[in-house]
Design a protein around this motif. Sequence first.
Motif, PDB file in Angstrom:
ATOM      1  N   VAL A 102      -8.103   3.817  15.256  1.00 53.37           N
ATOM      2  CA  VAL A 102      -8.279   4.659  15.950  1.00 53.37           C
ATOM      3  C   VAL A 102      -8.486   4.215  17.317  1.00 53.37           C
ATOM      4  CG1 VAL A 102      -9.868   6.743  16.426  1.00 53.37           C
ATOM      5  CG2 VAL A 102      -9.581   6.183  14.007  1.00 53.37           C
ATOM      6  N   ARG A 103      -7.560   5.027  18.092  1.00 54.56           N
ATOM      7  CA  ARG A 103      -7.562   4.650  19.573  1.00 54.56           C
ATOM      8  C   ARG A 103      -7.185   6.025  20.442  1.00 54.56           C
ATOM      9  NH1 ARG A 103      -3.784   0.118  18.549  1.00 54.56           N
ATOM     10  NH2 ARG A 103      -2.019   1.625  19.006  1.00 54.56           N
ATOM     11  N   HIS A 104      -8.152   6.336  21.208  1.00 54.79           N
ATOM     12  CA  HIS A 104      -8.387   7.553  22.003  1.00 54.79           C
ATOM     13  C   HIS A 104      -8.322   8.864  21.209  1.00 54.79           C
ATOM     14  CE1 HIS A 104      -8.160   4.775  25.365  1.00 54.79           C
ATOM     15  NE2 HIS A 104      -7.304   4.030  24.955  1.00 54.79           N
ATOM     16  N   GLY A 105      -8.829   8.742  20.178  1.00 54.84           N
ATOM     17  CA  GLY A 105      -9.044  10.022  19.228  1.00 54.84           C
ATOM     18  C   GLY A 105      -7.582  10.084  18.216  1.00 54.84           C
ATOM     19  N   GLN A 106      -6.681   9.176  18.292  1.00 53.90           N
ATOM     20  CA  GLN A 106      -5.390   9.113  17.534  1.00 53.90           C
ATOM     21  C   GLN A 106      -5.657   8.212  16.509  1.00 53.90           C
ATOM     22  OE1 GLN A 106      -3.061  11.418  18.175  1.00 53.90           O
ATOM     23  NE2 GLN A 106      -4.652  12.234  19.625  1.00 53.90           N
ATOM     24  N   VAL A 107      -5.161   8.347  15.118  1.00 54.28           N
ATOM     25  CA  VAL A 107      -5.107   7.555  14.173  1.00 54.28           C
ATOM     26  C   VAL A 107      -3.696   6.774  14.062  1.00 54.28           C
ATOM     27  CG1 VAL A 107      -5.647   7.201  11.687  1.00 54.28           C
ATOM     28  CG2 VAL A 107      -6.893   8.972  12.909  1.00 54.28           C
ATOM     29  N   TYR A 108      -3.756   5.637  14.054  1.00 55.84           N
ATOM     30  CA  TYR A 108      -2.351   4.806  13.734  1.00 55.84           C
ATOM     31  C   TYR A 108      -2.514   4.059  12.588  1.00 55.84           C
ATOM     32  CZ  TYR A 108      -1.881   5.791  18.751  1.00 55.84           C
ATOM     33  OH  TYR A 108      -1.736   6.460  20.119  1.00 55.84           O
ATOM     34  N   LEU A 109      -1.300   3.859  11.843  1.00 58.33           N
ATOM     35  CA  LEU A 109      -1.194   3.254  10.516  1.00 58.33           C
ATOM     36  C   LEU A 109      -0.859   1.613  11.110  1.00 58.33           C
ATOM     37  CD1 LEU A 109      -0.765   2.804   7.661  1.00 58.33           C
ATOM     38  CD2 LEU A 109       1.852   3.310   7.947  1.00 58.33           C
ATOM     39  N   THR A 110      -1.666   0.637  10.529  1.00 60.68           N
ATOM     40  CA  THR A 110      -1.483  -0.550  11.122  1.00 60.68           C
ATOM     41  C   THR A 110      -1.440  -1.764   9.908  1.00 60.68           C
ATOM     42  OG1 THR A 110      -4.128  -0.682  11.337  1.00 60.68           O
ATOM     43  CG2 THR A 110      -2.705  -0.241  13.520  1.00 60.68           C
ATOM     44  N   ASP A 111      -1.151  -0.977   8.641  1.00 61.73           N
ATOM     45  CA  ASP A 111      -1.218  -1.919   7.481  1.00 61.73           C
ATOM     46  C   ASP A 111       0.564  -2.500   7.720  1.00 61.73           C
ATOM     47  OD1 ASP A 111      -0.541  -2.767   4.937  1.00 61.73           O
ATOM     48  OD2 ASP A 111      -2.562  -1.680   4.448  1.00 61.73           O
ATOM     49  N   ASP A 112       0.418  -3.824   7.507  1.00 63.89           N
ATOM     50  CA  ASP A 112       1.681  -4.327   7.724  1.00 63.89           C
ATOM     51  C   ASP A 112       2.540  -4.300   6.432  1.00 63.89           C
ATOM     52  OD1 ASP A 112       1.218  -5.438  10.454  1.00 63.89           O
ATOM     53  OD2 ASP A 112       0.305  -7.359   9.621  1.00 63.89           O
ATOM     54  N   ASP A 113       2.248  -4.065   5.623  1.00 64.57           N
ATOM     55  CA  ASP A 113       2.712  -3.774   4.092  1.00 64.57           C
ATOM     56  C   ASP A 113       3.361  -2.349   3.903  1.00 64.57           C
ATOM     57  OD1 ASP A 113       2.329  -6.617   3.791  1.00 64.57           O
ATOM     58  OD2 ASP A 113       0.340  -5.761   2.558  1.00 64.57           O
ATOM     59  N   LEU A 114       2.858  -1.426   4.853  1.00 65.18           N
ATOM     60  CA  LEU A 114       3.406   0.032   4.634  1.00 65.18           C
ATOM     61  C   LEU A 114       3.951   0.610   6.021  1.00 65.18           C
ATOM     62  CD1 LEU A 114       0.057   1.125   2.833  1.00 65.18           C
ATOM     63  CD2 LEU A 114       2.190   0.417   1.872  1.00 65.18           C
ATOM     64  N   GLU A 115       4.971   1.439   5.871  1.00 61.61           N
ATOM     65  CA  GLU A 115       5.405   2.304   6.844  1.00 61.61           C
ATOM     66  C   GLU A 115       5.141   3.793   6.622  1.00 61.61           C
ATOM     67  OE1 GLU A 115       9.996   3.058   8.217  1.00 61.61           O
ATOM     68  OE2 GLU A 115       9.424   1.072   7.638  1.00 61.61           O
ATOM     69  N   PHE A 116       4.924   4.132   7.996  1.00 58.95           N
ATOM     70  CA  PHE A 116       4.786   5.787   7.524  1.00 58.95           C
ATOM     71  C   PHE A 116       6.003   6.510   7.145  1.00 58.95           C
ATOM     72  CE2 PHE A 116       4.638  10.139   9.563  1.00 58.95           C
ATOM     73  CZ  PHE A 116       3.509  10.358   9.106  1.00 58.95           C
ATOM     74  N   SER A 117       6.004   7.578   6.249  1.00 54.77           N
ATOM     75  CA  SER A 117       7.110   8.052   6.026  1.00 54.77           C
ATOM     76  C   SER A 117       6.964   9.619   6.433  1.00 54.77           C
ATOM     77  CB  SER A 117       7.180   8.299   4.412  1.00 54.77           C
ATOM     78  OG  SER A 117       8.225   8.914   4.029  1.00 54.77           O
ATOM     79  N   HIS A 118       5.990  10.370   6.263  1.00 58.20           N
ATOM     80  CA  HIS A 118       5.857  11.689   6.462  1.00 58.20           C
ATOM     81  C   HIS A 118       4.214  12.297   6.253  1.00 58.20           C
ATOM     82  CE1 HIS A 118       7.189  12.080   2.454  1.00 58.20           C
ATOM     83  NE2 HIS A 118       6.290  13.100   2.214  1.00 58.20           N
ATOM     84  N   GLU A 119       4.153  13.497   7.015  1.00 60.92           N
ATOM     85  CA  GLU A 119       2.627  14.206   6.762  1.00 60.92           C
ATOM     86  C   GLU A 119       2.791  14.807   5.323  1.00 60.92           C
ATOM     87  OE1 GLU A 119       0.518  18.054   8.559  1.00 60.92           O
ATOM     88  OE2 GLU A 119       2.027  17.061   9.662  1.00 60.92           O
ATOM     89  N   GLY A 120       1.791  14.661   4.590  1.00 59.83           N
ATOM     90  CA  GLY A 120       1.591  15.407   3.147  1.00 59.83           C
ATOM     91  C   GLY A 120       1.893  14.478   2.243  1.00 59.83           C
ATOM     92  N   GLY A 121       2.082  14.936   0.964  1.00 57.42           N
ATOM     93  CA  GLY A 121       2.042  14.216  -0.251  1.00 57.42           C
ATOM     94  C   GLY A 121       3.667  13.836  -0.375  1.00 57.42           C
ATOM     95  N   SER A 122       3.643  13.031  -1.571  1.00 62.34           N
ATOM     96  CA  SER A 122       5.150  12.487  -1.879  1.00 62.34           C
ATOM     97  C   SER A 122       5.996  13.847  -2.329  1.00 62.34           C
ATOM     98  CB  SER A 122       5.091  11.370  -2.972  1.00 62.34           C
ATOM     99  OG  SER A 122       4.720  12.085  -4.025  1.00 62.34           O
ATOM    100  N   ASP A 123       7.103  13.589  -2.522  1.00 56.41           N
ATOM    101  CA  ASP A 123       8.061  14.692  -2.958  1.00 56.41           C
ATOM    102  C   ASP A 123       8.252  14.674  -4.606  1.00 56.41           C
ATOM    103  OD1 ASP A 123      10.081  14.106  -0.070  1.00 56.41           O
ATOM    104  OD2 ASP A 123       8.416  15.696  -0.373  1.00 56.41           O
ATOM    105  N   GLU A 124       7.436  13.845  -4.922  1.00 54.02           N
ATOM    106  CA  GLU A 124       7.719  13.680  -6.602  1.00 54.02           C
ATOM    107  C   GLU A 124       6.973  14.754  -7.353  1.00 54.02           C
ATOM    108  OE1 GLU A 124       7.789   8.450  -6.340  1.00 54.02           O
ATOM    109  OE2 GLU A 124       6.308   9.754  -7.336  1.00 54.02           O
ATOM    110  N   ASP A 125       7.790  15.482  -8.284  1.00 45.89           N
ATOM    111  CA  ASP A 125       6.872  16.443  -8.831  1.00 45.89           C
ATOM    112  C   ASP A 125       6.371  16.017 -10.206  1.00 45.89           C
ATOM    113  OD1 ASP A 125       7.558  18.491  -7.162  1.00 45.89           O
ATOM    114  OD2 ASP A 125       9.521  18.775  -7.974  1.00 45.89           O
ATOM    115  N   ASP A 126       6.531  14.751 -10.657  1.00 46.25           N
ATOM    116  CA  ASP A 126       6.246  14.279 -11.903  1.00 46.25           C
ATOM    117  C   ASP A 126       4.602  13.727 -11.727  1.00 46.25           C
ATOM    118  OD1 ASP A 126       6.687  12.068 -10.313  1.00 46.25           O
ATOM    119  OD2 ASP A 126       7.638  10.982 -11.967  1.00 46.25           O
ATOM    120  N   THR A 127       3.857  13.927 -10.794  1.00 49.38           N
ATOM    121  CA  THR A 127       2.630  13.253 -10.671  1.00 49.38           C
ATOM    122  C   THR A 127       1.572  14.417 -11.467  1.00 49.38           C
ATOM    123  OG1 THR A 127       3.021  12.367  -8.703  1.00 49.38           O
ATOM    124  CG2 THR A 127       0.942  12.761  -9.127  1.00 49.38           C
ATOM    125  N   PRO A 128       0.870  14.071 -12.557  1.00 50.16           N
ATOM    126  CA  PRO A 128       0.023  14.776 -13.206  1.00 50.16           C
ATOM    127  C   PRO A 128      -1.106  15.611 -12.502  1.00 50.16           C
ATOM    128  CG  PRO A 128      -0.496  12.630 -13.778  1.00 50.16           C
ATOM    129  CD  PRO A 128       0.826  12.601 -13.082  1.00 50.16           C
TER     130      PRO A 128
END
Length: 135
Positions: free
Chosen positions: A101-127
């Motif tokens: 968190v910097r100046h009230g903004q949240v940043y993804l800083t995990d080297d193993d992951l890339e931000f895709s989009h807000e909200g959940g995944s588009d998969e409909d098979d999650t129980p």
Amino acid sequence: MATLVTSVDDIPEDGSYLFTVEAADGETEEVILVRLEDGVSAWKNFCQHETDQRLDLGEGVARRDDQIICPKHGSAFDVGSGYCGNGPAAGSTLEEVDVTVRHGQVYLTDDDLEFSHEGGSDEDDTPGSSSHLRF
């Protein structure tokens, strides 16, 4: 590389903010942000007891005091440490995702992951949850 996810103000005080990331192997995963008294924590969006059970089903996590509650079995995870002290997931810890968190903004800083989009995944098979737990 840090990627802007959202503003701290956009994270509900008693819920969560859901977003989707992509791993190096191309798989997508959901992540939840939760507010703490002194910052923000980020966890992969699944219960340690049953990894196909999402904690945030798209409307925010159930929270009681400083705990995230699994909607299926009621396991309670500490919002700051991710540790579960009760229920079927007792003794386990949620998988943390690195954010800053910097100046009230949240940043993804995990080297193993890339931000895709807000909200959940588009998969409909999650129980979904068959539980009637409400908080």
